[in-house]
Design an enzyme around this catalytic site. Sequence first.
Site, PDB file in Angstrom:
ATOM      1  N   MET A  22       0.854  -1.198   0.000  1.00 37.28           N
ATOM      2  CA  MET A  22       0.000   0.000   0.000  1.00 37.28           C
ATOM      3  C   MET A  22       0.883   1.239   0.000  1.00 37.28           C
ATOM      4  SD  MET A  22      -3.095  -0.701   2.696  1.00 37.28           S
ATOM      5  CE  MET A  22      -2.245  -1.771   3.824  1.00 37.28           C
ATOM      6  N   GLU A  46       4.500   0.076  -3.202  1.00 39.57           N
ATOM      7  CA  GLU A  46       5.142  -0.027  -4.509  1.00 39.57           C
ATOM      8  C   GLU A  46       6.217   1.055  -4.637  1.00 39.57           C
ATOM      9  OE1 GLU A  46       3.722   0.056  -9.129  1.00 39.57           O
ATOM     10  OE2 GLU A  46       3.249   1.779  -7.878  1.00 39.57           O
ATOM     11  N   CYS A 120      -1.826  -2.174 -10.638  1.00 38.75           N
ATOM     12  CA  CYS A 120      -2.141  -0.767 -10.370  1.00 38.75           C
ATOM     13  C   CYS A 120      -2.829  -0.126 -11.580  1.00 38.75           C
ATOM     14  CB  CYS A 120      -0.880   0.017 -10.002  1.00 38.75           C
ATOM     15  SG  CYS A 120      -1.264   1.724  -9.598  1.00 38.75           S
ATOM     16  N   HIS A 187      -5.898 -10.009  -6.804  1.00 43.59           N
ATOM     17  CA  HIS A 187      -6.979  -9.141  -6.329  1.00 43.59           C
ATOM     18  C   HIS A 187      -8.178  -9.451  -7.218  1.00 43.59           C
ATOM     19  CE1 HIS A 187      -8.415  -4.664  -5.761  1.00 43.59           C
ATOM     20  NE2 HIS A 187      -9.290  -5.552  -5.358  1.00 43.59           N
ATOM     21  N   ASN A 218      -6.627 -11.841  -2.403  1.00 46.44           N
ATOM     22  CA  ASN A 218      -6.658 -10.434  -2.022  1.00 46.44           C
ATOM     23  C   ASN A 218      -7.979  -9.813  -2.496  1.00 46.44           C
ATOM     24  OD1 ASN A 218      -5.509  -7.418  -3.319  1.00 46.44           O
ATOM     25  ND2 ASN A 218      -5.422  -7.820  -1.123  1.00 46.44           N
ATOM     26  N   GLY A 219      -8.394  -8.770  -1.783  1.00 48.59           N
ATOM     27  CA  GLY A 219      -9.603  -8.052  -2.179  1.00 48.59           C
ATOM     28  C   GLY A 219     -10.768  -8.248  -1.220  1.00 48.59           C
ATOM     29  N   ALA A 245      -5.164  -5.527   2.659  1.00 46.58           N
ATOM     30  CA  ALA A 245      -4.764  -4.125   2.518  1.00 46.58           C
ATOM     31  C   ALA A 245      -5.610  -3.278   3.471  1.00 46.58           C
ATOM     32  CB  ALA A 245      -4.910  -3.678   1.074  1.00 46.58           C
ATOM     33  N   ARG A 246      -6.831  -2.915   3.044  1.00 38.83           N
ATOM     34  CA  ARG A 246      -7.598  -1.933   3.817  1.00 38.83           C
ATOM     35  C   ARG A 246      -7.923  -2.386   5.243  1.00 38.83           C
ATOM     36  NH1 ARG A 246     -12.223  -1.560  -0.046  1.00 38.83           N
ATOM     37  NH2 ARG A 246     -11.422  -3.653  -0.402  1.00 38.83           N
TER      38      ARG A 246
HETATM   39  C1  FNR Z   1      -3.382  -0.112  -2.465  1.00 42.94           C
HETATM   40  N1  FNR Z   1      -3.150  -1.158  -3.358  1.00 42.94           N
HETATM   41  C2  FNR Z   1      -1.877  -1.335  -3.878  1.00 42.94           C
HETATM   42  N2  FNR Z   1      -1.604  -2.437  -4.638  1.00 42.94           N
HETATM   43  C3  FNR Z   1      -0.344  -2.684  -5.066  1.00 42.94           C
HETATM   44  O1  FNR Z   1      -0.113  -3.708  -5.715  1.00 42.94           O
HETATM   45  N3  FNR Z   1       0.655  -1.797  -4.783  1.00 42.94           N
HETATM   46  C4  FNR Z   1       0.450  -0.667  -4.055  1.00 42.94           C
HETATM   47  O2  FNR Z   1       1.399   0.091  -3.786  1.00 42.94           O
HETATM   48  C5  FNR Z   1      -0.866  -0.394  -3.611  1.00 42.94           C
HETATM   49  N4  FNR Z   1      -1.161   0.751  -2.893  1.00 42.94           N
HETATM   50  C6  FNR Z   1      -2.368   0.862  -2.238  1.00 42.94           C
HETATM   51  C7  FNR Z   1      -2.581   1.900  -1.324  1.00 42.94           C
HETATM   52  C8  FNR Z   1      -3.749   1.954  -0.587  1.00 42.94           C
HETATM   53  C9  FNR Z   1      -3.955   3.055   0.411  1.00 42.94           C
HETATM   54  C10 FNR Z   1      -4.769   0.973  -0.802  1.00 42.94           C
HETATM   55  C11 FNR Z   1      -6.064   1.007  -0.017  1.00 42.94           C
HETATM   56  C12 FNR Z   1      -4.586  -0.031  -1.743  1.00 42.94           C
HETATM   57  C13 FNR Z   1      -4.159  -2.203  -3.565  1.00 42.94           C
HETATM   58  C14 FNR Z   1      -4.148  -3.205  -2.419  1.00 42.94           C
HETATM   59  O3  FNR Z   1      -2.890  -3.836  -2.276  1.00 42.94           O
HETATM   60  C15 FNR Z   1      -5.218  -4.287  -2.611  1.00 42.94           C
HETATM   61  O4  FNR Z   1      -4.998  -4.973  -3.803  1.00 42.94           O
HETATM   62  C16 FNR Z   1      -6.637  -3.730  -2.609  1.00 42.94           C
HETATM   63  O5  FNR Z   1      -6.828  -2.715  -1.650  1.00 42.94           O
HETATM   64  C17 FNR Z   1      -7.657  -4.841  -2.349  1.00 42.94           C
HETATM   65  O6  FNR Z   1      -7.382  -5.520  -1.132  1.00 42.94           O
HETATM   66  P1  FNR Z   1      -8.203  -5.246   0.235  1.00 42.94           P
HETATM   67  O7  FNR Z   1      -8.110  -3.775   0.521  1.00 42.94           O
HETATM   68  O8  FNR Z   1      -9.632  -5.632  -0.054  1.00 42.94           O
HETATM   69  O9  FNR Z   1      -7.568  -6.116   1.260  1.00 42.94           O
END
Ligand code: FNR
Length: 343
Positions: A22, A46, A120, A187, A218-219, A245-246
């Site tokens: 994230m 990332e 992304c 995801h 994920n997701g 993530a969230r």
């Molecule tokens: C992300 N996500 C994300 N994905 C990734 O591959 N590289 C990254 O740097 C980021 N950055 C990022 C920042 C923030 C604040 C959020 C909320 C999300 C996506 C994240 O890794 C994930 O794939 C999605 O949020 C879905 O998973 P969750 O939130 O349902 O667990």
Amino acid sequence: MEEKSITRKRLDYNNKLILAPMVRIGTLPMRLLALDYGADIVYTEELIDRKLLRSIRRENDVLGTVDYIDKTDGTVVFRTCSREREHVVLQIGTSDPARAAQVARMVENDVAGIDINMGCPKKFSILGGMGASLLREPQKATDILRKLIGTVTIPITCKIRVLPDLEETLRLCDTLASTGIAAIAVHGRTIEERPQHPNRNHVLKQISARLSIPVIANGGSKDIQKHSDIFRFKKETGCSSVMLARAAEWNCSVFRKEGSLSIESVIKSYLKHAVNCDNSPSNTKYCIQNILRELQESPLGKRFLNAQTLEQICKVWRLDDYCRSKSEEFRSKGLLGRFQVMP
Ligand code: FNR
């Protein structure tokens, strides 16, 4: 002459709880907090290959960290430490096998694995041929993965999104897995879908049934409030591991098998790591804002929003003495901390 080799345990992606990559959230303090609470693997935010290549590696004896510092402006691009070395996966944004390999060689001894962001959807990534644009360019995606696997000995993985068509998604997963990656994080939403759309858990289930490598689900955060929800998501997707993530951004203690802790307790523990890592006030504030969310409207939240320095932020949770004593300790050891003003 006898050659000294340090053998390192190879990261296993089976049956793991993972902190997702994230941007701005997945910096060192949050990764350490996730490990404290029981995450097995923690992904960095990332980091773009060119930015990492612009940095130089420095061992920071005062903090006990390894820092990658931007040569042009002196900012910390990536900070890590021995505590997370066998658990941390560096996620790279890249569109080029040679650049990715150069990064991999540079960080190989400091991280446990390298992941390529293939999910992304942001304009910056797509226009740069990175992130989700690689889903439509499997040749380039596999070139990057093969080059990395041939360059370093640590495991290489990628994180993707599903495509609108199931068969196409499965074909893509077959192609990516054929490169020899150690695992794949998926995801369950397409590039066009937003967080409020349902996660395609049934697609994750088909992918994990098909591939022989660990598939990381994920997701699922929307439906994950407590530890047991993680295992419901795992069961629903049939995946080997789960990546959050969230749910972790909002309350990182969701990783605790003994049960989640209060927001106050999470913020205090997070702040101690932030102070110990000399984390920037702006990044610290951003992470706490995302824990507090609507509580930013409360009197405590308003006091927090007015805080500018790390010490002022700490004061809101009565950790200002801790911050001051650490800051003095660091200064006495020669660290020019940035405890004063927000950059
Ligand atoms: C992300 N996500 C994300 N994905 C990734 O591959 N590289 C990254 O740097 C980021 N950055 C990022 C920042 C923030 C604040 C959020 C909320 C999300 C996506 C994240 O890794 C994930 O794939 C999605 O949020 C879905 O998973 P969750 O939130 O349902 O667990």
